[in-house]
Scaffold this motif. Structure first.
Motif, short mmCIF file in Angstrom:
data_model
loop_
_atom_site.label_atom_id
_atom_site.label_comp_id
_atom_site.label_asym_id
_atom_site.label_seq_id
_atom_site.Cartn_x
_atom_site.Cartn_y
_atom_site.Cartn_z
N VAL A 289 -39.43 8.62 3.30
CA VAL A 289 -38.58 7.51 3.72
C VAL A 289 -39.19 6.82 4.95
CG1 VAL A 289 -36.29 6.89 4.56
CG2 VAL A 289 -36.53 8.65 2.82
N PRO A 290 -39.41 5.49 4.89
CA PRO A 290 -40.16 4.82 5.95
C PRO A 290 -39.35 4.27 7.12
CG PRO A 290 -39.84 3.31 4.14
CD PRO A 290 -39.17 4.60 3.74
N GLN A 291 -38.02 4.43 7.12
CA GLN A 291 -37.22 3.87 8.21
C GLN A 291 -36.06 4.79 8.54
OE1 GLN A 291 -37.22 -0.02 5.88
NE2 GLN A 291 -36.38 -0.63 7.85
N VAL A 292 -35.74 4.89 9.83
CA VAL A 292 -34.59 5.66 10.27
C VAL A 292 -33.32 5.15 9.59
CG1 VAL A 292 -33.10 6.17 12.24
CG2 VAL A 292 -35.57 6.28 12.50
N GLY A 293 -33.17 3.85 9.50
CA GLY A 293 -31.98 3.26 8.90
C GLY A 293 -31.81 3.66 7.45
N ALA B 177 -28.40 9.64 3.61
CA ALA B 177 -27.53 10.76 3.99
C ALA B 177 -26.06 10.38 3.83
CB ALA B 177 -27.81 11.18 5.43
N GLN B 178 -25.71 9.17 4.26
CA GLN B 178 -24.32 8.73 4.17
C GLN B 178 -23.86 8.56 2.72
OE1 GLN B 178 -24.69 5.35 6.75
NE2 GLN B 178 -24.46 6.57 8.61
N LYS B 179 -24.80 8.28 1.83
CA LYS B 179 -24.46 8.17 0.40
C LYS B 179 -24.38 9.53 -0.28
CE LYS B 179 -26.12 3.48 -0.55
NZ LYS B 179 -26.98 2.63 -1.41
N GLY B 180 -24.69 10.58 0.48
CA GLY B 180 -24.63 11.92 -0.09
C GLY B 180 -25.80 12.26 -0.99
N SER C 48 -32.35 13.50 11.81
CA SER C 48 -31.03 14.10 11.64
C SER C 48 -29.94 13.04 11.52
CB SER C 48 -30.70 15.03 12.81
OG SER C 48 -31.64 16.08 12.91
N VAL C 49 -28.88 13.39 10.79
CA VAL C 49 -27.68 12.56 10.69
C VAL C 49 -26.48 13.46 10.95
CG1 VAL C 49 -26.29 11.03 9.23
CG2 VAL C 49 -28.79 11.02 9.02
N ASP C 50 -25.68 13.10 11.94
CA ASP C 50 -24.50 13.90 12.32
C ASP C 50 -24.86 15.36 12.56
OD1 ASP C 50 -22.90 11.63 12.10
OD2 ASP C 50 -22.48 12.00 9.99
N GLY C 51 -26.01 15.56 13.22
CA GLY C 51 -26.40 16.91 13.62
C GLY C 51 -27.08 17.74 12.55
N ALA D 137 -40.10 12.95 5.20
CA ALA D 137 -39.90 13.58 3.89
C ALA D 137 -38.47 14.09 3.80
CB ALA D 137 -40.88 14.73 3.71
N VAL D 138 -37.79 13.75 2.69
CA VAL D 138 -36.43 14.22 2.46
C VAL D 138 -36.34 14.84 1.06
CG1 VAL D 138 -35.43 12.45 3.97
CG2 VAL D 138 -35.62 12.00 1.51
N VAL D 139 -35.35 15.71 0.87
CA VAL D 139 -35.12 16.36 -0.43
C VAL D 139 -33.85 15.77 -1.03
CG1 VAL D 139 -34.59 18.54 -1.60
CG2 VAL D 139 -36.25 18.50 0.28
#
Length: 441
Positions: free
Chosen positions: A100-104, A110-113, A139-142, A325-327
């Motif tokens: 993923v290339p951006q923090v946003g 993450a917010q979409k689950g 991280s998102v919400d810790g 990198a995200v899973v």
């Protein structure tokens, strides 16, 4: 990598970044729980990279396969990662791992689950090998969802050593010194700076470096989150500082009109091309790749950089960007996906791409000896010395409508400011109006 800018050019051999400790020592990495533990399994990976970058990342994936037995398949998404990944999820064909290339975008996922938290082993590696700020951006919400594997260093001012030598000036230590040195270069017959005003993103980078140094990291964070309004005095001060450069037609190649007609590759050409028009160009580490690959310059000899200098009484800024990198929850091979991220968190994985070139790593355990030139080591030192004061590109943290869309928002308003820098307060008001609209969206 950062959306539009490094996607285009870091594959051209940028500088490599790495920090302390040994690159490949300490025995085998137990990604996935032992040698060839994942034989017969396969992982799909998606990311923005193409061309040279994709080939070099494939070397990392191949090293993972060699270690664990798991096969990998990489798919290039192009710049619009969110749309491509969303459609794959909806179609029941979600990749296992996404770069993923951006923090946003990471926060959006993450917010979409869509994301799985990273394993304890990966988190321990991040705690041990990265400045805490990189964990924060992942991280998102810790909860840690993203591992920053590749970074960009966006606080580098590139120059022609010949141009500065002929003008009798040395790389400056402060912003005021930089403008004075620029004036001397200009007096010697060559414009001081080449500015890529046709690409609005370069102007956001100029602003971010000035603002981070002048206002400090706390206000930078607040402005990035739109907890501080763009009408704040600190924003007006930064625009005023930037305006001193923008309004000086002697300092900018072609003046404001010339700058507004110059794109990023063109700005590098004006310093390192066959007919130089300027002595210096500000942009990220990826300038080196363009100077080397397109214009045949030897980095460290024909092209060099100095850190973006401190403004006023502030610290020298270090603005960065990167690919995390995200899973994905909907991926078909969770075990192998987590094992890949455990591997990517090791200095061994970073060393593979580091040796290929065109790569920066935030992992401070990567040995500087993995990289073969003094310019790279200086870039690495700049990042590691900044430690937790490194800040992610502000416009990459903003909603795309404000910080990432051609012809609108921050890009357009800073182009307007370059065209006429006489009213910093008025520009700040317009920036606030655009930001308020975008953040409410």
């Amino acid at each position: 990598m950062m959306r539009r800018r490094t996607t285009l050019l870091t594959g051209c051999t940028a500088l490599v970044l790495a920090l302390g400790a040994t690159a490949c020592g300490g025995g085998p990495v137990s990604a996935g729980g032992g040698d060839k533990a994942l034989s017969g399994q396969s992982i799909t990976v998606a990311g923005v990279w193409s061309g040279t970058e994709q080939k070099n990342f494939q070397k990392v994936l191949d090293a993972f396969t060699e270690k664990t037995g798991a096969k990998t398949q990489f798919t290039s998404t192009g710049d619009n990662v969110s749309t491509v990944v969303g459609s794959k999820i909806e179609g029941g064909n979600a990749p296992d791992v996404v770069m993923v290339p951006q923090v946003g975008v990471l926060k959006q996922f993450a917010q979409k689950g869509w994301l799985k938290p990273l394993s304890k082993k990966t988190e321990q590696a991040v705690d041990a090998g990265y400045a805490p700020v990189w964990k924060k951006y992942g991280s998102v919400d810790g909860t840690l969802y993203g591992l920053y594997f590749k970074a960009a260093h966006k606080s580098t001012v590139w120059y022609s050593p010949d141009a500065l030598e002929q003008a009798g000036v040395k790389p400056p230590k402060s912003y005021d010194e930089m403008l004075k040195a620029g004036q001397t270069v200009s007096d010697s017959g060559l414009a001081a700076f080449s500015v890529a005003g046709q690409d609005g993103w370069t102007l956001t980078d100029w602003f971010e470096n000035v603002y981070l140094s002048q206002a400090g990291p706390e206000k930078y964070d607040a402005l990035a989150a739109h907890e501080l309004k763009w009408t704040d005095a600190s924003v007006v001060d930064a625009l005023t500082t930037l305006g001193k450069l923008f309004k000086d037609k002697q300092l900018i190649a072609g003046g404001q009109k010339g700058a507004l007609n110059t794109d990023f590759p063109g700005s590098v050409e004006k310093v390192f091309g066959p007919e130089p028009e300027a002595g210096m160009v500000y942009e990220g580490d990826f300038v080196a790749g363009v100077a080397k690959d397109q214009f045949g310059k030897k980095v460290g000899q024909d092209a060099n950089f100095f850190p973006f200098p401190a403004v006023g009484g502030g610290e020298a800024p270090v603005v960065s960007g990167g690919d995390a990198a995200v899973v994905l929850k909907d991926g078909k091979n969770q075990k192998a996906a987590q094992a890949l991220l455990e591997y990517l968190a090791t200095p061994e994985a970073s060393a593979v791409w580091a040796e290929a070139g065109g790569f920066l790593s935030p992992n401070k355990k990567l040995d500087l000896a993995s990289y073969g030139d003094d310019v790279t080591r200086a870039t690495a030192k700049s990042l590691v010395d900044a430690g937790d004061s490194v800040r992610f590109d502000m416009s990459d943290q903003a909603p795309a409508a404000f910080g990432g869309t051609k012809g609108t928002g921050e890009w357009k308003l800073l182009q307007d400011f370059l065209r006429d820098p006489s009213d910093p307060k008025g520009t700040a008001a317009k920036l606030e109006a655009a930001a308020a609209k975008a953040y409410q969206d």
